[in-house]
Motif scaffolding. Structure first.
Motif, mmCIF file in Angstrom:
data_model
loop_
_atom_site.group_PDB
_atom_site.id
_atom_site.type_symbol
_atom_site.label_atom_id
_atom_site.label_comp_id
_atom_site.label_asym_id
_atom_site.label_seq_id
_atom_site.Cartn_x
_atom_site.Cartn_y
_atom_site.Cartn_z
ATOM 1 N N PRO A 1 0.699 -1.688 -0.137
ATOM 2 C CA PRO A 1 -0.423 -0.022 0.031
ATOM 3 C C PRO A 1 0.571 0.923 -0.059
ATOM 4 O O PRO A 1 0.335 2.453 -0.482
ATOM 5 N N TRP A 2 1.751 1.038 0.679
ATOM 6 C CA TRP A 2 3.019 2.643 0.636
ATOM 7 C C TRP A 2 3.729 2.661 -0.071
ATOM 8 O O TRP A 2 3.592 3.337 -1.057
ATOM 9 N N ILE A 3 3.762 1.942 -1.219
ATOM 10 C CA ILE A 3 4.714 1.676 -2.634
ATOM 11 C C ILE A 3 3.684 2.468 -3.112
ATOM 12 O O ILE A 3 3.760 3.106 -4.090
ATOM 13 N N TYR B 1 2.837 15.860 2.653
ATOM 14 C CA TYR B 1 2.080 16.320 4.102
ATOM 15 C C TYR B 1 0.905 15.402 5.306
ATOM 16 O O TYR B 1 1.440 14.369 5.902
ATOM 17 N N ILE B 2 -0.507 14.201 4.619
ATOM 18 C CA ILE B 2 -1.413 13.472 4.656
ATOM 19 C C ILE B 2 -0.571 12.006 4.942
ATOM 20 O O ILE B 2 -0.585 11.339 5.542
ATOM 21 N N ALA B 3 0.518 11.819 3.583
ATOM 22 C CA ALA B 3 0.717 11.036 3.275
ATOM 23 C C ALA B 3 2.048 10.127 4.593
ATOM 24 O O ALA B 3 1.450 9.282 5.659
ATOM 25 N N LEU C 1 2.346 7.569 9.797
ATOM 26 C CA LEU C 1 3.152 7.540 11.200
ATOM 27 C C LEU C 1 1.128 7.313 12.361
ATOM 28 O O LEU C 1 2.326 6.533 13.441
ATOM 29 N N VAL C 2 0.691 7.457 11.680
ATOM 30 C CA VAL C 2 -0.162 7.043 12.595
ATOM 31 C C VAL C 2 -0.822 5.820 12.349
ATOM 32 O O VAL C 2 -1.084 4.938 13.664
ATOM 33 N N PHE C 3 -0.427 5.548 11.412
ATOM 34 C CA PHE C 3 -0.749 3.082 10.940
ATOM 35 C C PHE C 3 0.563 3.356 12.002
ATOM 36 O O PHE C 3 -0.123 1.551 12.486
ATOM 37 N N LEU C 4 1.749 3.466 12.043
ATOM 38 C CA LEU C 4 2.450 2.699 13.272
ATOM 39 C C LEU C 4 1.935 2.253 14.341
ATOM 40 O O LEU C 4 2.270 1.407 14.768
ATOM 41 N N GLY D 1 -10.241 12.777 14.971
ATOM 42 C CA GLY D 1 -9.999 14.398 14.812
ATOM 43 C C GLY D 1 -8.540 14.725 13.901
ATOM 44 O O GLY D 1 -9.086 15.155 12.956
ATOM 45 N N MET D 2 -7.562 13.849 14.242
ATOM 46 C CA MET D 2 -6.761 14.288 12.919
ATOM 47 C C MET D 2 -7.221 14.775 11.493
ATOM 48 O O MET D 2 -7.013 15.550 11.098
#
Lengths: 341, 402
Positions: A35-37, A185-187, A192-195, A242-243
């Motif tokens: 997904p990240w690729i 920025y959002i990616a 980070l949120v995913f981790l 919220g983020m």
């Protein structure tokens, strides 16, 4: 694996197996890079579609937050948009009323305030389950929406918050017309949120949440502080939602009371169910597919595109109840076992 | 072979001589095409499609290519993405449409940033046109109907007192504010203002109307988001016998929309509204418009005020294409062409105020009557020519900030 099998194996071996299983689950797999690729590749392949791309990333983050409580803790909610809205309005009101448009700090403040809202509402609401909880979470979103409408002198009501001005990112990067800055920025934030979410669900705390989802009574019986665990998960999920809301408000420099709509709560749930709940990557698959379909069908037929979405949902419910990822898993198992299971 | 060559050269020479290179002008149209509000998009796009169909030859050799996109829900959540994509991806020369005020407000920053002319065919919150120098509005502001209605109620209908009932969302507040300003300036007194539920569902109107009936004002000004709300208003008004009690029902055109009028029955007769359009308007342009509408969409389909505004919007697009000879690359030229533009459309004489880029049009006081053929219709009681948006003229609230 039936219970009788387990009883036949000595306790020590059982423990070793359990440790191995949990450790294996926690390890990063090669396919997890996919997904990240794709997210990175999209930036180079579709440079003109980044405004849409940012909205997809925001939807993924929103769905991921729901996955934490719905997929792992089993909290069924129809009011998750409440926290998305709180985040969006925190950013909006900070810039419109207090002239503070710095993206990063307002994002942090929005996340904290949404988490606080999640904590307070969760503390009261999570004593209930099932239909009662469904109605109460729905009511929370409606209450917030009506409060915003009541004080439309502050919020701007359904016309949206007037006079939002989001400053440059880190004082350098402007939110360009093509949305490229915000995509990156959002990616990064999503990663980070995913981790964090991944760490949570594979921690003992996450295991406790799964336990609560599967059997609350047994968790009570073994002395797990069920209510506290649920509130903690709910608070974290509210913060992430919220983020996502804050990022929505920042990327579009706009928000209205429409963010609290029942539709947005329902939409994020549909995304998650489409992708598969309780699998982390379900949020990625579901949100992306939903948004892409919505976009393509709406272009193909501006009048009847919702039919296509409806059809997909019916098919998903009939043939892939555990979502798209569930379907892939099933197919994988089918081939591994040579079609015997 | 030789002849062909010569013919080709001759044709080429002819084209070069006239200097008319055929341009294909790509325009974006944003309207709600899905969900509960799809009928609003429908009323708009039918008029636009009809105009393009009937007038395509007017701009020959140029052609217009339309990219239709769904504006999305009334919250405007989708609008910015759609507008940005029309600009960056489809590379349109201008955007027309937009039904919901939140959408228009949401996309205003993009419109300014990209210098993309936006021709609004509905969204009515008064201060939208102040948001960007690239916005022009062809429909109305909430003040167009409501402010003159206030003056008219006090001066002509001789109402000394009035109560107001409104659906509790921004246009409702905007409209009642406008009515109040006009009414009080003319010496009237507002005795009550009642919020009547939200736009998403039609509430039981009885308690609100009973409260008004007990207060016995001379006039009762109602603003609702047209459609099914309107039917409920007229029904409740009739059931409570308010006309007999001496309370006149007045409002903007939304109270008696052409689409719902026939089903309202006798209770609607005598209702007085201020409007810039009714399908019954007696001018040549409107008659031709309604006739073409019936021919294309059937005898039971009626255009309404949105269709009339959408028609004029498309007329403006054609005017720009014609004037600039198909070259719409300079947005400032497009806006300059729109400023002061005047047309004679279904609504009568309509122009764009060069100072505010908002519409200027005639307002008419209409009374609902039963026509000789047994159908309900409207009769023009009086008209006020060339009304400007009073919110901006009087610089009220956000309308005052440029």
């Amino acid at each position: 694996m039936a219970a009788s099998d387990a009883n036949a194996v000595p306790a020590v071996t059982m423990r070793a197996r359990a440790i191995e299983y949990i450790g294996k689950r926690h390890r990063f797999h090669v396919w997890e890079a996919l997904p990240w690729i794709l997210i990175a590749a999209a930036y180079f392949v579709f440079p003109d579609r980044m405004t849409f791309g940012t909205q997809v990333l925001i939807a993924i983050m929103f769905a991921l937050s729901l996955d934490l409580i719905l997929g792992y803790a089993g909290i069924v909610t129809l009011g998750h948009a409440a926290f998305f809205g709180v985040g969006a309005y925190t950013v909006a009101l900070l810039t419109a009323r207090l002239n503070w448009g710095e993206p990063v700090t307002s994002l942090i403040i929005a996340t904290l305030i949404s988490a606080a809202a999640g904590f307070i509402s969760g503390w009261f609401l999570l004593r209930y389950r099932g239909l009662t909880l469904l109605m109460l979470t729905l009511a929370t979103a409606i209450l917030l929406q009506e409060a915003g409408n009541y004080r439309s002198d502050i919020t701007g009501g359904y016309d949206g918050v007037p006079g939002m001005e989001i400053w440059k990112l880190f004082g350098v990067f402007e939110n360009d017309l093509y949305g490229r800055t915000y995509y990156i920025y959002i990616a990064v934030l999503l990663f980070l949120v995913f981790l964090v979410v991944r760490r949570i669900v594979y921690s003992p705390f996450g295991a406790a949440l799964t336990g609560i989802r599967e059997n609350v009574r047994r968790m009570h019986a073994i002395g797990s502080p069920v209510h506290r665990r649920l509130v903690a998960a709910y608070t974290i999920a509210a913060g992430i939602a919220g983020m996502a809301g804050a990022l929505f408000a920042q990327s579009t420099a706009y928000t209205t009371l429409g963010v609290f709509d029942f539709e947005s709560s329902a939409k994020v749930m549909v995304m998650l169910i489409l992708g598969g709940t309780g699998r982390l990557y379900g949020a990625f698959a579901g949100a992306t597919i939903y948004m892409l379909l919505e976009d393509h069908l709406a272009k193909l037929s501006p009048e009847f595109w919702q039919f296509g979405i409806g059809l997909l949902l019916v098919l998903a419910v009939l043939f892939a109840r555990r979502g798209l990822l569930g379907l892939i898993e099933d197919i994988g198992i089918y081939f591994k076992t040579g079609g015997k299971s | 072979m030789r002849t062909v060559k010569w013919l080709g050269c001759a044709a080429l020479g002819l084209v070069l001589a006239t200097g008319a290179r055929a341009e294909n002008v790509k325009i974006g149209i944003m309207l709600p095409f899905s969900g509960v509000n799809a009928d609003l998009g429908d009323a708009n796009i039918k008029a636009m499609d009809l105009y393009i169909k009937l007038h395509a030859k007017d701009i020959a050799p140029h052609t217009i290519e339309v990219v239709k996109r769904d504006e999305g829900p009334p919250s405007g959540a989708n609008a910015k993405t759609v507008a940005t994509e029309l600009i960056t991806n489809d590379k349109v020369k201008l955007i027309a449409g937009v039904v919901f005020s939140p959408s228009a407000i949401a996309i205003a920053p993009v419109i300014t940033q990209a210098k993309m002319p936006l021709l609004i065919s509905n969204a009515g919150t008064a201060w939208i046109t102040t948001l960007s120098p690239y916005i022009a509005r062809f429909s109305f502001s909430m003040w167009h109907d409501a402010y003159p209605m206030g003056t008219y109620a006090a001066n002509t209908l001789k109402c000394k007192t009035a109560a107001m009932g409104y659906t509790d969302f921004p246009p409702g507040k905007d409209s009642t504010e406008a009515f109040k300003t006009g009414f009080e300036k003319a010496g009237g007194k507002i005795v009550d203002a009642i919020p009547m539920g939200n736009p998403a569902q039609v509430p039981d109107m009885t308690p609100f109307f009973q409260r008004v009936k007990d207060a016995k004002p001379d006039c009762f000004y109602v603003f609702i988001p047209s459609g099914n709300h309107a039917s409920a208003v007229v029904k409740t008004y009739g059931e409570l016998g308010m006309r007999k009690a001496g309370v006149k029902l007045i409002g903007p055109k939304d109270v008696v929309p052409d689409t719902k009028l026939q089903d309202m029955g006798d209770a609607a007769i005598g209702t007085i509204v201020m409007s810039n359009y009714a399908a019954d308007f007696d001018n040549a342009q409107n008659k031709a418009f309604v006739k073409a509408w019936h021919e294309t969409y059937g005898a039971n389909s009626y255009p309404d005020f949105m269709s009339a505004a959408a028609w004029d919007t498309m007329a403006a697009v054609f005017h720009v294409v014609k004037t600039l000879n198909g070259k719409l690359d300079d947005p400032d030229k497009v806006m300059a062409t729109l400023k002061g533009w005047t047309t004679n459309g279904p609504r009568g004489k309509v122009s764009i105020d060069p100072a505010t880029r908002d519409v200027v049009n005639d307002e008419r006081a209409l009374e609902v009557i039963r026509k000789p053929d047994g159908k309900l219709g409207t009769k023009t009681l009086g008209s006020i020519s060339q009304v400007k948006d009073q919110c901006k003229e009087l610089k009220i609230g956000r309308c005052g900030t440029p």
